[in-house]
Design a protein around this motif. Structure first.
Motif, PDB file in Angstrom:
ATOM      1  N   ALA A 180       0.910  -1.166   0.218  1.00 31.92           N
ATOM      2  CA  ALA A 180      -0.071   0.114   0.113  1.00 31.92           C
ATOM      3  C   ALA A 180       0.652   1.363  -0.120  1.00 31.92           C
ATOM      4  CB  ALA A 180      -0.848   0.142   1.250  1.00 31.92           C
ATOM      5  N   GLU A 181       2.248   1.188   0.613  1.00 31.29           N
ATOM      6  CA  GLU A 181       2.942   2.536   0.672  1.00 31.29           C
ATOM      7  C   GLU A 181       3.258   3.019  -0.599  1.00 31.29           C
ATOM      8  OE1 GLU A 181       4.756   5.638   2.665  1.00 31.29           O
ATOM      9  OE2 GLU A 181       3.117   4.264   3.236  1.00 31.29           O
ATOM     10  N   LYS A 182       3.629   1.815  -1.562  1.00 36.48           N
ATOM     11  CA  LYS A 182       4.021   2.248  -2.885  1.00 36.48           C
ATOM     12  C   LYS A 182       2.740   3.109  -3.731  1.00 36.48           C
ATOM     13  CE  LYS A 182       7.360  -1.167  -4.035  1.00 36.48           C
ATOM     14  NZ  LYS A 182       7.832  -2.051  -4.925  1.00 36.48           N
ATOM     15  N   VAL A 232       2.171   6.694  -1.936  1.00 30.74           N
ATOM     16  CA  VAL A 232       3.040   7.785  -2.107  1.00 30.74           C
ATOM     17  C   VAL A 232       2.891   8.267  -3.373  1.00 30.74           C
ATOM     18  CG1 VAL A 232       5.567   8.069  -2.350  1.00 30.74           C
ATOM     19  CG2 VAL A 232       4.901   7.148  -0.659  1.00 30.74           C
ATOM     20  N   TRP A 233       2.679   7.558  -4.601  1.00 29.03           N
ATOM     21  CA  TRP A 233       2.449   8.101  -5.701  1.00 29.03           C
ATOM     22  C   TRP A 233       1.249   8.812  -5.858  1.00 29.03           C
ATOM     23  CZ3 TRP A 233      -0.394   8.546 -10.091  1.00 29.03           C
ATOM     24  CH2 TRP A 233       0.438   9.118 -11.270  1.00 29.03           C
ATOM     25  N   ALA A 234       0.008   8.043  -5.279  1.00 26.37           N
ATOM     26  CA  ALA A 234      -1.172   8.872  -5.308  1.00 26.37           C
ATOM     27  C   ALA A 234      -1.203  10.180  -4.670  1.00 26.37           C
ATOM     28  CB  ALA A 234      -2.410   7.841  -4.894  1.00 26.37           C
ATOM     29  N   GLU A 235      -0.487  10.219  -3.588  1.00 30.58           N
ATOM     30  CA  GLU A 235      -0.764  11.406  -2.671  1.00 30.58           C
ATOM     31  C   GLU A 235       0.059  12.682  -3.492  1.00 30.58           C
ATOM     32  OE1 GLU A 235       0.662  10.897   1.117  1.00 30.58           O
ATOM     33  OE2 GLU A 235      -1.298   9.868   1.701  1.00 30.58           O
ATOM     34  N   ALA A 236       1.315  12.286  -4.321  1.00 32.60           N
ATOM     35  CA  ALA A 236       2.071  13.356  -5.170  1.00 32.60           C
ATOM     36  C   ALA A 236       1.299  13.676  -6.333  1.00 32.60           C
ATOM     37  CB  ALA A 236       3.396  12.468  -5.371  1.00 32.60           C
ATOM     38  N   HIS A 237       0.457  12.952  -7.010  1.00 32.80           N
ATOM     39  CA  HIS A 237      -0.285  13.074  -8.019  1.00 32.80           C
ATOM     40  C   HIS A 237      -1.775  13.245  -7.897  1.00 32.80           C
ATOM     41  CE1 HIS A 237       3.398  11.260  -9.302  1.00 32.80           C
ATOM     42  NE2 HIS A 237       3.345  12.025 -10.189  1.00 32.80           N
ATOM     43  N   ALA A 238      -2.299  13.441  -6.817  1.00 32.78           N
ATOM     44  CA  ALA A 238      -3.699  13.807  -6.471  1.00 32.78           C
ATOM     45  C   ALA A 238      -4.583  12.791  -7.061  1.00 32.78           C
ATOM     46  CB  ALA A 238      -3.954  15.110  -6.957  1.00 32.78           C
ATOM     47  N   CYS A 239      -4.498  11.657  -6.651  1.00 31.23           N
ATOM     48  CA  CYS A 239      -5.323  10.597  -7.236  1.00 31.23           C
ATOM     49  C   CYS A 239      -5.721   9.533  -6.026  1.00 31.23           C
ATOM     50  CB  CYS A 239      -4.995   9.848  -8.521  1.00 31.23           C
ATOM     51  SG  CYS A 239      -3.774   8.688  -8.200  1.00 31.23           S
ATOM     52  N   SER A 240      -6.756   8.732  -6.563  1.00 30.02           N
ATOM     53  CA  SER A 240      -7.006   7.613  -5.426  1.00 30.02           C
ATOM     54  C   SER A 240      -5.972   6.528  -5.395  1.00 30.02           C
ATOM     55  CB  SER A 240      -8.539   7.063  -5.685  1.00 30.02           C
ATOM     56  OG  SER A 240      -9.281   8.057  -5.813  1.00 30.02           O
ATOM     57  N   TRP A 241      -5.837   5.757  -4.275  1.00 25.39           N
ATOM     58  CA  TRP A 241      -4.958   4.699  -4.323  1.00 25.39           C
ATOM     59  C   TRP A 241      -5.617   3.505  -3.386  1.00 25.39           C
ATOM     60  CZ3 TRP A 241      -3.331   2.739   0.485  1.00 25.39           C
ATOM     61  CH2 TRP A 241      -3.671   3.538   1.574  1.00 25.39           C
ATOM     62  N   TYR A 242      -5.170   2.310  -3.723  1.00 27.00           N
ATOM     63  CA  TYR A 242      -5.834   1.060  -3.282  1.00 27.00           C
ATOM     64  C   TYR A 242      -4.515   0.098  -2.969  1.00 27.00           C
ATOM     65  CZ  TYR A 242     -10.165   3.169  -4.990  1.00 27.00           C
ATOM     66  OH  TYR A 242     -11.204   4.082  -5.155  1.00 27.00           O
TER      67      TYR A 242
END
Length: 73
Positions: free
Chosen positions: A39-41, A44-54
């Motif tokens: 989940a951390e991978k 980190v990417w999602a927060e830097a690019h303003a999208c959802s993560w799962y």
């Protein structure tokens, strides 16, 4: 009229993150979500690019309206 394809990437390792970066930079696509079992991978990417993560791709596919999914596992 240009269509903005809503995209997602499953697997945020080296290749998956490169796919996500390319889709993010393309004028006709947006990255709606990213997913990784680590989940951390994804976070980190999602927060830097303003999208959802799962962490679970099935949850992502149920919740997101997507036009394109890259599977990079």
């Amino acid at each position: 009229m240009e269509k903005n394809l809503r995209c997602a990437v499953i697997g945020m390792g080296l290749l998956g993150s490169q796919h996500a970066d390319h889709l993010f930079s393309h004028k006709n696509t947006s990255v709606a979500a990213v997913c990784d079992q680590k989940a951390e991978k994804a976070r980190v990417w999602a927060e830097a690019h303003a999208c959802s993560w799962y962490e679970d791709f099935t949850e992502m596919l149920e919740k997101e309206e997507l036009d394109l999914v890259v599977v990079a596992t």
